[in-house]
Design a protein around this motif. Structure first.
Motif, mmCIF file in Angstrom:
data_model
loop_
_atom_site.group_PDB
_atom_site.id
_atom_site.type_symbol
_atom_site.label_atom_id
_atom_site.label_comp_id
_atom_site.label_asym_id
_atom_site.label_seq_id
_atom_site.Cartn_x
_atom_site.Cartn_y
_atom_site.Cartn_z
ATOM 1 N N GLY A 45 0.773 -1.228 0.000
ATOM 2 C CA GLY A 45 0.000 0.000 0.000
ATOM 3 C C GLY A 45 0.808 1.284 0.000
ATOM 4 O O GLY A 45 0.225 2.375 0.009
ATOM 5 N N ARG A 46 2.121 1.180 -0.024
ATOM 6 C CA ARG A 46 2.981 2.358 -0.029
ATOM 7 C C ARG A 46 3.822 2.392 -1.304
ATOM 8 O O ARG A 46 4.167 1.346 -1.870
ATOM 9 C CB ARG A 46 3.908 2.367 1.192
ATOM 10 C CG ARG A 46 3.185 2.388 2.529
ATOM 11 C CD ARG A 46 2.373 3.667 2.733
ATOM 12 N NE ARG A 46 3.177 4.843 2.568
ATOM 13 C CZ ARG A 46 4.034 5.348 3.483
ATOM 14 N NH1 ARG A 46 4.163 4.724 4.654
ATOM 15 N NH2 ARG A 46 4.722 6.441 3.254
ATOM 16 N N ILE A 47 4.188 3.592 -1.728
ATOM 17 C CA ILE A 47 4.991 3.753 -2.940
ATOM 18 C C ILE A 47 6.476 3.615 -2.612
ATOM 19 O O ILE A 47 7.011 4.294 -1.735
ATOM 20 C CB ILE A 47 4.729 5.121 -3.599
ATOM 21 C CG1 ILE A 47 3.270 5.214 -4.071
ATOM 22 C CG2 ILE A 47 5.674 5.336 -4.789
ATOM 23 C CD1 ILE A 47 2.877 4.205 -5.125
ATOM 24 N N HIS A 48 7.119 2.718 -3.331
ATOM 25 C CA HIS A 48 8.571 2.546 -3.291
ATOM 26 C C HIS A 48 9.114 2.864 -4.678
ATOM 27 O O HIS A 48 8.347 2.989 -5.644
ATOM 28 C CB HIS A 48 8.942 1.119 -2.903
ATOM 29 C CG HIS A 48 8.599 0.770 -1.487
ATOM 30 N ND1 HIS A 48 9.545 0.402 -0.548
ATOM 31 C CD2 HIS A 48 7.396 0.725 -0.841
ATOM 32 C CE1 HIS A 48 8.950 0.150 0.604
ATOM 33 N NE2 HIS A 48 7.645 0.339 0.454
ATOM 34 N N MET A 49 10.438 2.975 -4.802
ATOM 35 C CA MET A 49 11.030 3.343 -6.075
ATOM 36 C C MET A 49 11.903 2.222 -6.636
ATOM 37 O O MET A 49 12.775 1.689 -5.957
ATOM 38 C CB MET A 49 11.855 4.636 -5.930
ATOM 39 C CG MET A 49 12.247 5.247 -7.263
ATOM 40 S SD MET A 49 12.544 7.049 -7.192
ATOM 41 C CE MET A 49 13.714 7.162 -5.852
ATOM 42 N N LEU A 50 11.632 1.874 -7.892
ATOM 43 C CA LEU A 50 12.457 0.944 -8.656
ATOM 44 C C LEU A 50 13.377 1.803 -9.508
ATOM 45 O O LEU A 50 12.903 2.555 -10.358
ATOM 46 C CB LEU A 50 11.557 0.061 -9.532
ATOM 47 C CG LEU A 50 12.211 -0.931 -10.491
ATOM 48 C CD1 LEU A 50 13.093 -1.932 -9.765
ATOM 49 C CD2 LEU A 50 11.134 -1.647 -11.308
ATOM 50 N N HIS A 51 14.686 1.692 -9.278
ATOM 51 C CA HIS A 51 15.586 2.669 -9.890
ATOM 52 C C HIS A 51 17.016 2.141 -9.964
ATOM 53 O O HIS A 51 17.374 1.161 -9.305
ATOM 54 C CB HIS A 51 15.567 3.974 -9.089
ATOM 55 C CG HIS A 51 15.965 3.806 -7.651
ATOM 56 N ND1 HIS A 51 16.918 4.587 -7.034
ATOM 57 C CD2 HIS A 51 15.538 2.953 -6.677
ATOM 58 C CE1 HIS A 51 17.055 4.222 -5.767
ATOM 59 N NE2 HIS A 51 16.231 3.233 -5.533
#
Length: 260
Positions: A220-226
């Protein structure tokens, strides 16, 4: 095996892994995340586009900086959604995304600043700036980092490049921008979708964005693929985007662009 052959090999493996028969029906954001995850563990490499001599299209699926990672994912998403599996077509699409109007006309024709990259590619119908509708606020800043720091951008030292980039920077500075201030992110985080391009705005003088990646929802939370310079490879961050932003005063908020 040469670099081109190695890139073709990676390309074909990706197509075999991700590009199934139903891929054209997959939501663009979800497909972008699948493609991005394919590259997890690939090494981080800075300056891969800064080849000596005349500007040329650089294709590198073996190592990425944060910006080339996003560019390649956007290009591959568009390619697979079109039903095309051609490496040549991928090259053409990557050039269209990377250069102003899709035309390679020397170093200044490359879209160096994220805010121009978004507006130019939005005009091509490839992505859409959704920062304002996601909860962004108007943002005004003079963009001139490259011409004010020629030591960091060797190609700028050429008089013609310097002149052309000053013209580009003036145009960018006149365009209306929006950012979601980091203090506001928690309230609007639910409006960010899987696979959205996330650009981290900075307080650094003359610069709009310091880092980019893809939004991935985890519990439910935004994480970053980078592509992370700190971890030295493509990763899905364990920390939330909100925690990442709060980890540095220089990170002022985010811009959000939607693929497809």
């Amino acid at each position: 095996m040469g670099r081109r052959d190695r890139d073709i090999r990676v390309f074909r493996k990706l197509v075999d892994t991700v590009g199934g028969d139903a891929v054209s029906q997959t939501h663009p954001g979800r497909l972008a995340v699948e493609i991005g995850k394919f590259f997890i563990g690939r090494p981080y490499a800075s300056g891969t586009l800064e080849a000596p001599g005349t500007e040329r299209l650089v294709v590198n699926l073996r190592a990425f900086d944060c910006f080339t990672f996003v560019e390649n994912v956007v290009a591959l998403t568009g390619l697979l959604q079109s039903g095309n599996r051609s490496f040549l077509r991928f090259r053409k699409l990557l050039q269209r995304i990377r250069y102003r109007g899709g035309r390679l006309r020397g170093y200044p024709s490359r879209l160096h600043y994220f805010s121009e990259w978004v507006s130019d590619n939005a005009g091509k119908g490839l992505i859409r700036d959704v920062t304002a509708e996601t909860g962004g606020r108007p943002y005004k800043k003079t963009i001139n980092f490259m011409t004010e720091n020629p030591g960091l951008c060797p190609a700028i030292k050429k008089k013609d490049h310097l002149r052309r980039m000053r013209t580009v920077e003036k145009a960018i500075s006149k365009n209306p921008l929006f950012i979601i201030p980091k203090e506001r992110l928690r309230r609007v985080e639910g409006r960010i979708r899987e696979g959205d391009v996330i650009a981290v705005a900075t307080d650094r003088k003359g610069l709009d964005v310091q880092h980019v990646g893809l939004a991935v929802t985890v519990r439910g939370r935004i994480h970053m693929l980078h592509a992370s310079s700190i971890q030295g490879k493509v990763v899905l961050s364990r920390e939330t985007l909100y925690r990442y932003l709060m980890g540095s005063k220089k990170r002022t908020g985010v811009m959000v662009a939607r693929v497809g």
